[in-house]
Design an enzyme around this catalytic site. Structure first.
Site, PDB file in Angstrom:
ATOM      1  N   ARG A 195       0.819  -1.212   0.000  1.00  0.00           N
ATOM      2  CA  ARG A 195       0.000   0.000   0.000  1.00  0.00           C
ATOM      3  C   ARG A 195       0.855   1.264   0.000  1.00  0.00           C
ATOM      4  O   ARG A 195       0.360   2.347  -0.180  1.00  0.00           O
ATOM      5  CB  ARG A 195      -0.948  -0.038   1.213  1.00  0.00           C
ATOM      6  CG  ARG A 195      -2.015  -1.098   1.090  1.00  0.00           C
ATOM      7  CD  ARG A 195      -2.665  -1.434   2.434  1.00  0.00           C
ATOM      8  NE  ARG A 195      -1.892  -2.425   3.198  1.00  0.00           N
ATOM      9  CZ  ARG A 195      -2.258  -2.890   4.396  1.00  0.00           C
ATOM     10  NH1 ARG A 195      -3.345  -2.452   4.977  1.00  0.00           N
ATOM     11  NH2 ARG A 195      -1.510  -3.781   5.013  1.00  0.00           N
ATOM     12  N   GLN A 203      13.067 -14.197   5.273  1.00  0.00           N
ATOM     13  CA  GLN A 203      11.845 -14.845   4.782  1.00  0.00           C
ATOM     14  C   GLN A 203      11.959 -14.914   3.250  1.00  0.00           C
ATOM     15  O   GLN A 203      12.026 -13.880   2.592  1.00  0.00           O
ATOM     16  CB  GLN A 203      10.603 -14.038   5.194  1.00  0.00           C
ATOM     17  CG  GLN A 203       9.307 -14.781   4.900  1.00  0.00           C
ATOM     18  CD  GLN A 203       8.060 -13.961   5.230  1.00  0.00           C
ATOM     19  OE1 GLN A 203       8.095 -12.729   5.251  1.00  0.00           O
ATOM     20  NE2 GLN A 203       6.958 -14.648   5.474  1.00  0.00           N
ATOM     21  N   ASP A 231       6.130  -1.625  11.565  1.00  0.00           N
ATOM     22  CA  ASP A 231       5.315  -0.475  11.137  1.00  0.00           C
ATOM     23  C   ASP A 231       4.445   0.109  12.251  1.00  0.00           C
ATOM     24  O   ASP A 231       3.405   0.683  11.988  1.00  0.00           O
ATOM     25  CB  ASP A 231       4.478  -0.841   9.897  1.00  0.00           C
ATOM     26  CG  ASP A 231       3.470  -1.948  10.160  1.00  0.00           C
ATOM     27  OD1 ASP A 231       3.495  -2.526  11.267  1.00  0.00           O
ATOM     28  OD2 ASP A 231       2.666  -2.230   9.253  1.00  0.00           O
TER      29      ASP A 231
HETATM   30  C1  UD1 Z   1      -1.528  -7.288  10.947  1.00  0.00           C
HETATM   31  C2  UD1 Z   1      -2.394  -8.282  11.714  1.00  0.00           C
HETATM   32  C3  UD1 Z   1      -3.670  -7.579  12.156  1.00  0.00           C
HETATM   33  C4  UD1 Z   1      -3.347  -6.351  12.987  1.00  0.00           C
HETATM   34  C5  UD1 Z   1      -2.377  -5.429  12.243  1.00  0.00           C
HETATM   35  C6  UD1 Z   1      -1.901  -4.348  13.179  1.00  0.00           C
HETATM   36  C7  UD1 Z   1      -1.985 -10.495  10.764  1.00  0.00           C
HETATM   37  C8  UD1 Z   1      -2.510 -11.564   9.869  1.00  0.00           C
HETATM   38  N1  UD1 Z   1      -2.716  -9.399  10.882  1.00  0.00           N
HETATM   39  O1  UD1 Z   1      -2.258  -6.916   9.780  1.00  0.00           O
HETATM   40  O2  UD1 Z   1      -4.469  -8.464  12.934  1.00  0.00           O
HETATM   41  O3  UD1 Z   1      -4.559  -5.656  13.282  1.00  0.00           O
HETATM   42  O4  UD1 Z   1      -1.228  -6.162  11.777  1.00  0.00           O
HETATM   43  O5  UD1 Z   1      -1.114  -3.381  12.541  1.00  0.00           O
HETATM   44  O6  UD1 Z   1      -0.970 -10.694  11.370  1.00  0.00           O
HETATM   45  N2  UD1 Z   1       5.194  -9.297   7.367  1.00  0.00           N
HETATM   46  C9  UD1 Z   1       6.265 -10.127   7.103  1.00  0.00           C
HETATM   47  N3  UD1 Z   1       6.097 -11.161   6.234  1.00  0.00           N
HETATM   48  C10 UD1 Z   1       4.904 -11.423   5.636  1.00  0.00           C
HETATM   49  C11 UD1 Z   1       3.821 -10.550   5.917  1.00  0.00           C
HETATM   50  C12 UD1 Z   1       3.988  -9.513   6.805  1.00  0.00           C
HETATM   51  O7  UD1 Z   1       7.348  -9.937   7.636  1.00  0.00           O
HETATM   52  O8  UD1 Z   1       4.842 -12.392   4.850  1.00  0.00           O
HETATM   53  C13 UD1 Z   1       5.396  -8.181   8.323  1.00  0.00           C
HETATM   54  C14 UD1 Z   1       5.221  -6.794   7.700  1.00  0.00           C
HETATM   55  O9  UD1 Z   1       6.450  -6.266   7.272  1.00  0.00           O
HETATM   56  C15 UD1 Z   1       4.663  -5.982   8.871  1.00  0.00           C
HETATM   57  C16 UD1 Z   1       3.957  -7.019   9.720  1.00  0.00           C
HETATM   58  O10 UD1 Z   1       4.427  -8.271   9.324  1.00  0.00           O
HETATM   59  O11 UD1 Z   1       5.689  -5.382   9.638  1.00  0.00           O
HETATM   60  C17 UD1 Z   1       2.455  -6.939   9.564  1.00  0.00           C
HETATM   61  O12 UD1 Z   1       2.120  -7.170   8.216  1.00  0.00           O
HETATM   62  P1  UD1 Z   1       0.987  -6.334   7.493  1.00  0.00           P
HETATM   63  O13 UD1 Z   1       0.846  -6.820   6.120  1.00  0.00           O
HETATM   64  O14 UD1 Z   1       1.219  -4.887   7.702  1.00  0.00           O
HETATM   65  O15 UD1 Z   1      -0.266  -6.830   8.341  1.00  0.00           O
HETATM   66  P2  UD1 Z   1      -1.626  -6.070   8.544  1.00  0.00           P
HETATM   67  O16 UD1 Z   1      -2.485  -6.298   7.376  1.00  0.00           O
HETATM   68  O17 UD1 Z   1      -1.374  -4.674   8.957  1.00  0.00           O
HETATM   69 CA    CA Z   2       0.447  -3.332   9.223  1.00  0.00          CA
END
Ligand code: UD1
Ligand code: CA
Length: 462
Positions: free
Chosen positions: A16, A74, A104
């Site tokens: 995003r 990862q 974040d």
């Molecule tokens: C996530 C949570 C959500 C919460 C929100 C709070 C999950 C499934 N959901 O959603 O419940 O309300 O955070 O901000 O966990 N990341 C990785 N590898 C991946 C995917 C993500 O390292 O394969 C990391 C991202 O860099 C980030 C964090 O995990 O720092 C969260 O990922 P993001 O995609 O932002 O999750 P949200 O949709 O915000």
């Molecule tokens: Ca997030």
């Protein structure tokens, strides 16, 4: 208290954000988002401390190396649950609690993390969630509780039905887990959700089904857990963080005139009774002493400024050190490893680059000093210029203590002007000047008596 490990998730794509740069490296108040989280976590002395980064994310991985933290890679972005699993190896011999957080959430305070860890121990829980109640919970995972108020699951916004979307309590993405139970539960995750990802949040329902305790702590200040997923959210988080910085400085005795107009970065330090005028920018690793005056629309970045110094309106001072009782500006430019001695005065439209000025010097009107070393009590006249660049290389000018550089002197470097020497106004100087000598480098003036009268007579023929 038991020793705490930590995993920071930073391998997401940041879709995003629509950026070429990994999201965790975008700046908030002058430092990368990930550094806000690392600085916060460092207060809890976690070990191991592991950041999960995406394979091939060279800028991210080298940033983490600079910060001296362990990384887990990862390979494919398969979700937050999969990401935590990537740190499994680093925790092979660890059987304590692990703080899991995201790159974040830059507004989180160490006290809140400490409170979460305490809550975890108080309940003897397998997992403890930091939650928050948001007026607009759109996009966040929702906390589902049963009739007794016990947490039973987290459901992502995009997987939630109408009823669950009406829940205002959200998952902050910050948790404490018992390490072994966490890694065991990760093995059971399946990607049967809207995004086809392995969700860390599904671990919660798993623990509940196993009869393990899940605790939840609502954040005292919900703003702390704002996630930064879009540039609009970055701007919002930045506004909150800047307000906090200003409030902290004012509480510590700094006067800010029209605080909302002043930009101060996260790591800036400012001494008591310093007054900052509207529109100033004070950025990077800047330290300002006590009793200083920082004028309107001044721009200061990565500088050390001594007590009682005045930086007057619209001046720019970058990557330099400035002594005590100095005056700079208005409209001056000091930059690139310059050092300004105590009680020196630099006036309007003066530019000072890679130059050391001694104490009690005067450089008061439109001038250029580049690659110069200037002793104490030197006077730089209006319009004086060091010609430091020959078109290929830069050269040094040395001006001894007590020298007087006349107005409009053109000093062609490299050269040395001895202590106490005088340069006559308007001179072009291209040879060294001995101590206490007068150097005149200009055509001698000649006055032609009666010339104008004769000229006019010739022109009119009378
Ligand atoms: C996530 C949570 C959500 C919460 C929100 C709070 C999950 C499934 N959901 O959603 O419940 O309300 O955070 O901000 O966990 N990341 C990785 N590898 C991946 C995917 C993500 O390292 O394969 C990391 C991202 O860099 C980030 C964090 O995990 O720092 C969260 O990922 P993001 O995609 O932002 O999750 P949200 O949709 O915000
Ligand atoms: Ca997030």
């Amino acid at each position: 208290m038991r020793h705490l490990g930590c995993i920071i998730l930073a391998a997401g794509e940041g879709k995003r954000f629509k950026s070429k740069l990994p999201k965790p490296l975008h700046h908030l108040c002058g430092k990368p988002l990930i550094d806000h989280v690392l600085d916060c976590v460092s207060q809890l002395s976690c070990a191991p401390l592991v950041v999960v980064a995406a394979a091939g994310s060279t800028p991210m991985i080298s940033h983490l190396q600079d910060r001296n933290v362990q990384t887990a890679i990862q390979d494919r972005r398969l979700g937050t649950g999969h990401a935590v699993g990537c740190a499994r190896e680093q925790f092979a011999d660890f059987d304590g609690p692990i703080l899991v957080t995201c790159a974040d959430v830059p507004l989180l305070r160490p006290q809140t993390m400490e409170a979460l860890v305490e809550e975890h121990h108080r309940h003897g829980a397998a997992a403890t969630l930091l939650t928050a109640v948001f007026d607009d919970p759109t996009g966040y995972g929702r906390i589902v509780r049963n009739d007794q108020g016990t947490v039973t699951a987290i459901v992502e916004h995009r997987d939630a039905d109408e009823q669950i979307r009406r829940i205002h309590e959200i998952n902050s993405g910050i948790y404490v887990f018992e390490g072994p139970a966490l890694f065991e539960a990760l093995n059971t995750l399946t990607p049967d959700n809207d995004q086809g990802e392995y969700y860390l949040t599904d671990v919660i329902a798993r623990f509940v089904a196993q009869g393990q305790t899940v605790a939840a702590l609502p954040a005292a200040d919900p703003q702390e857990v704002l996630g930064v997923n879009t540039r609009a959210e970055l701007a919002r988080a930045e506004a909150i963080a800047r307000d906090r910085i200003r409030a902290r400085l004012m509480a510590d005795g700094v006067t800010l005139l029209d605080p909302g107009s002043i930009f101060i970065d996260a790591d800036v330090q400012i001494g008591r009774d310093t007054v900052i005028w509207p529109g100033a920018f004070i950025l990077g690793n800047t330290i300002i002493g006590e009793d200083c005056q920082i004028g309107g629309h001044v721009f200061i970045e990565n500088c050390q400024i001594g007590d009682g110094t005045r930086i007057r309106h619209c001046s720019v001072v970058r990557d330099s050190t400035v002594g005590r009782g100095v005056t700079i500006g208005p409209f001056a430019h000091v930059r690139d490893s310059s050092h300004i001695g105590d009680a020196t005065r630099i006036g309007s439209f003066a530019e000072v680059v890679r130059t050391t000025l001694g104490q009690r010097c005067k450089d008061l009107h439109f001038s250029y000093l580049g690659d110069a070393i200037v002793g104490d009590e030197v006077n730089i006249g209006a319009g004086a210029v060091t010609c430091n660049y020959d078109g290929t290389r830069k050269h040094q000018t040395v001006i001894g203590e007590g020298a007087f550089v006349g107005s409009n002197s053109t000093i062609i470097a490299p050269l040395t002007i001895g202590p106490g020497a005088y340069l006559a106004g308007g001179s072009t100087i291209n040879k060294d000047v001995p101590a206490e000598a007068l150097a005149i480098g200009r055509a001698r003036q000649e006055n032609k008596e009666g010339y104008v009268r004769r000229l006019k007579r010739t022109n009119t023929g009378r």
